[in-house]
Motif scaffolding. Structure first.
Motif, mmCIF file in Angstrom:
data_model
loop_
_atom_site.group_PDB
_atom_site.id
_atom_site.type_symbol
_atom_site.label_atom_id
_atom_site.label_comp_id
_atom_site.label_asym_id
_atom_site.label_seq_id
_atom_site.Cartn_x
_atom_site.Cartn_y
_atom_site.Cartn_z
ATOM 1 N N ASP A 1 10.529 1.219 -11.812
ATOM 2 C CA ASP A 1 9.655 1.928 -10.873
ATOM 3 C C ASP A 1 8.352 2.291 -11.575
ATOM 4 O O ASP A 1 8.294 3.229 -12.359
ATOM 5 C CB ASP A 1 10.357 3.189 -10.359
ATOM 6 C CG ASP A 1 9.635 3.821 -9.181
ATOM 7 O OD1 ASP A 1 8.499 3.416 -8.883
ATOM 8 O OD2 ASP A 1 10.203 4.739 -8.568
ATOM 9 N N GLU A 2 7.302 1.513 -11.306
ATOM 10 C CA GLU A 2 5.966 1.735 -11.859
ATOM 11 C C GLU A 2 6.001 1.937 -13.374
ATOM 12 O O GLU A 2 5.585 2.964 -13.908
ATOM 13 C CB GLU A 2 5.287 2.915 -11.149
ATOM 14 C CG GLU A 2 5.045 2.632 -9.676
ATOM 15 C CD GLU A 2 3.979 3.510 -9.060
ATOM 16 O OE1 GLU A 2 3.042 3.903 -9.775
ATOM 17 O OE2 GLU A 2 4.094 3.786 -7.865
ATOM 18 N N LYS B 1 8.214 1.187 -0.171
ATOM 19 C CA LYS B 1 8.753 0.591 -1.407
ATOM 20 C C LYS B 1 9.718 1.540 -2.116
ATOM 21 O O LYS B 1 10.837 1.150 -2.464
ATOM 22 C CB LYS B 1 7.607 0.218 -2.369
ATOM 23 C CG LYS B 1 6.533 -0.659 -1.771
ATOM 24 C CD LYS B 1 5.473 -1.029 -2.794
ATOM 25 C CE LYS B 1 4.740 0.179 -3.381
ATOM 26 N NZ LYS B 1 3.981 0.943 -2.370
ATOM 27 N N SER B 2 9.275 2.758 -2.367
ATOM 28 C CA SER B 2 10.110 3.708 -3.112
ATOM 29 C C SER B 2 11.357 4.081 -2.325
ATOM 30 O O SER B 2 12.440 4.244 -2.900
ATOM 31 C CB SER B 2 9.307 4.966 -3.456
ATOM 32 O OG SER B 2 8.274 4.667 -4.380
ATOM 33 N N THR B 3 11.234 4.206 -1.004
ATOM 34 C CA THR B 3 12.404 4.511 -0.178
ATOM 35 C C THR B 3 13.428 3.394 -0.282
ATOM 36 O O THR B 3 14.625 3.640 -0.433
ATOM 37 C CB THR B 3 11.987 4.722 1.285
ATOM 38 O OG1 THR B 3 11.079 5.822 1.376
ATOM 39 C CG2 THR B 3 13.203 5.020 2.157
ATOM 40 N N HIS C 1 1.857 -0.917 -9.149
ATOM 41 C CA HIS C 1 0.537 -0.953 -8.523
ATOM 42 C C HIS C 1 -0.472 -1.744 -9.356
ATOM 43 O O HIS C 1 -1.548 -2.068 -8.855
ATOM 44 C CB HIS C 1 0.011 0.468 -8.301
ATOM 45 C CG HIS C 1 0.673 1.170 -7.155
ATOM 46 N ND1 HIS C 1 0.493 0.789 -5.844
ATOM 47 C CD2 HIS C 1 1.524 2.218 -7.121
ATOM 48 C CE1 HIS C 1 1.192 1.584 -5.048
ATOM 49 N NE2 HIS C 1 1.835 2.445 -5.797
ATOM 50 N N TYR D 1 -3.773 -3.744 2.747
ATOM 51 C CA TYR D 1 -4.314 -2.920 1.668
ATOM 52 C C TYR D 1 -5.657 -2.306 2.006
ATOM 53 O O TYR D 1 -5.929 -1.150 1.671
ATOM 54 C CB TYR D 1 -4.476 -3.759 0.391
ATOM 55 C CG TYR D 1 -3.264 -3.763 -0.505
ATOM 56 C CD1 TYR D 1 -3.030 -2.736 -1.411
ATOM 57 C CD2 TYR D 1 -2.340 -4.799 -0.455
ATOM 58 C CE1 TYR D 1 -1.927 -2.736 -2.236
ATOM 59 C CE2 TYR D 1 -1.231 -4.822 -1.276
ATOM 60 C CZ TYR D 1 -1.027 -3.781 -2.171
ATOM 61 O OH TYR D 1 0.074 -3.791 -2.981
ATOM 62 N N GLN E 1 9.128 6.346 -12.435
ATOM 63 C CA GLN E 1 7.683 6.418 -12.671
ATOM 64 C C GLN E 1 7.367 7.479 -13.711
ATOM 65 O O GLN E 1 6.531 7.281 -14.594
ATOM 66 C CB GLN E 1 6.955 6.722 -11.364
ATOM 67 C CG GLN E 1 5.441 6.794 -11.516
ATOM 68 C CD GLN E 1 4.749 7.054 -10.192
ATOM 69 O OE1 GLN E 1 5.380 7.054 -9.147
ATOM 70 N NE2 GLN E 1 3.457 7.292 -10.247
ATOM 71 N N PRO F 1 0.825 -1.212 0.000
ATOM 72 C CA PRO F 1 0.000 0.000 0.000
ATOM 73 C C PRO F 1 0.855 1.256 0.000
ATOM 74 O O PRO F 1 2.064 1.200 0.258
ATOM 75 C CB PRO F 1 -0.803 -0.127 1.309
ATOM 76 C CG PRO F 1 0.041 -1.003 2.175
ATOM 77 C CD PRO F 1 0.712 -1.972 1.257
ATOM 78 N N ASN F 2 0.253 2.392 -0.312
ATOM 79 C CA ASN F 2 0.969 3.664 -0.253
ATOM 80 C C ASN F 2 1.556 3.858 1.133
ATOM 81 O O ASN F 2 0.902 3.593 2.147
ATOM 82 C CB ASN F 2 0.020 4.820 -0.585
ATOM 83 C CG ASN F 2 -0.410 4.823 -2.034
ATOM 84 O OD1 ASN F 2 0.297 4.316 -2.905
ATOM 85 N ND2 ASN F 2 -1.575 5.376 -2.314
ATOM 86 N N GLY F 3 2.807 4.315 1.165
ATOM 87 C CA GLY F 3 3.479 4.528 2.445
ATOM 88 C C GLY F 3 4.142 3.294 3.012
ATOM 89 O O GLY F 3 4.653 3.325 4.141
#
Length: 257
Positions: A174-175, A40-42, A208, A247, A83, A35-37
């Motif tokens: 990335d996405e 993952k991106s970090t 996602h 989620y 992204q 889920p957001n937060g």
């Protein structure tokens, strides 16, 4: 190919990644969802060298790469897409590709002036290679178009082409599906599968779009609250109550199916 060992990343008093450990097998297409937060991106940014982890270490093919900068990782065989595509918007597609390989003689003013024959020979080889990449990605119709004029999906294909020009060990995606229409997304997925199958590229994918993850990735790693929650095949991930909880906050299992 990639081992993340007890990595944490904090920003002030906020811990975005907490004691995270995972691995990406050589030759795999491994998915990373959550889920957001979830962090993952970090975590991706730590692996890609944009952040130095607060704790833990990251290995590439058994070698410690913790804290290395993106340009250093590029030379070690790590390529990353974003992204939002990062093209040279005023340059043609073909030249966007030709710029990628490092150590070109033409980058030296002295060589450009005194060894122009060698520079010209190198450029001809690079152009041939770039043409092959353009054909592989079915971008022939726009090879001389300014990259900034491409559609969102075509820009994602161009980013994948730049990866091919680098010929890396591992690719961080990335996405890749963000902003891409379904038809072009299917072609993009096919290209990723071909690069994995025919050229042995290892992919680590944040995405996602669960259908795309299900098609491409095995295994799939799920993050939540900065930690690895579970991993496995997507068919099993969809049925995991912990994933549904992460989620949907306890929503119906059918919503995640």
């Amino acid at each position: 190919m990639i081992s993340v060992e007890h990595v944490s990343m904090s920003f002030g008093g906020i811990r975005a990644v907490q004691d995270c450990s995972l691995s990406v097998a050589k030759g795999s297409i491994t998915g990373l969802i959550g889920p957001n937060g979830a962090g993952k991106s970090t975590l991706f940014n730590c692996i890609a060298g944009l952040y130095r982890p607060t704790a833990g270490r990251i290995l590439l093919d058994g070698n410690d790469i913790t804290g290395k900068k993106p340009h250093e990782l590029f030379h070690l065989g790590v390529a990353r897409t974003f992204q939002v595509a990062h093209e040279f918007s005023n340059m043609p597609v073909i030249e966007n590709l030709m710029l990628v390989p490092a150590g070109q003689s033409g980058e030296s003013l002295l060589s450009a002036c005194l060894a122009w024959g060698r520079v010209r020979e190198e450029e001809a080889k690079l152009r041939k290679r770039a043409e092959e990449v353009v054909d592989f990605l079915r971008l022939g119709a726009v090879r001389y178009e300014r990259a900034g004029n491409l559609s969102g999906g075509q820009k994602k294909l161009l980013e994948l082409g730049r990866v091919m020009m680098a010929d890396p060990k591992v690719v961080l995606l990335d996405e890749v599906g963000a902003g891409v229409n379904r038809t072009l997304l299917a072609e993009l997925a096919s290209d990723i599968e071909r690069l994995n199958r025919d050229r042995g590229y290892t992919f680590f994918v944040i995405e996602h779009d669960m259908d795309l993850i299900a098609r491409l990735c095995d295994p799939v790693i799920v993050m939540a609250a900065g930690r690895v929650l579970t991993q496995g095949r997507m068919a099993d991930i969809r049925k995991d109550d912990r994933v549904v909880e992460a989620y949907f906050g306890g929503g119906a299992r059918s919503e995640a199916a």
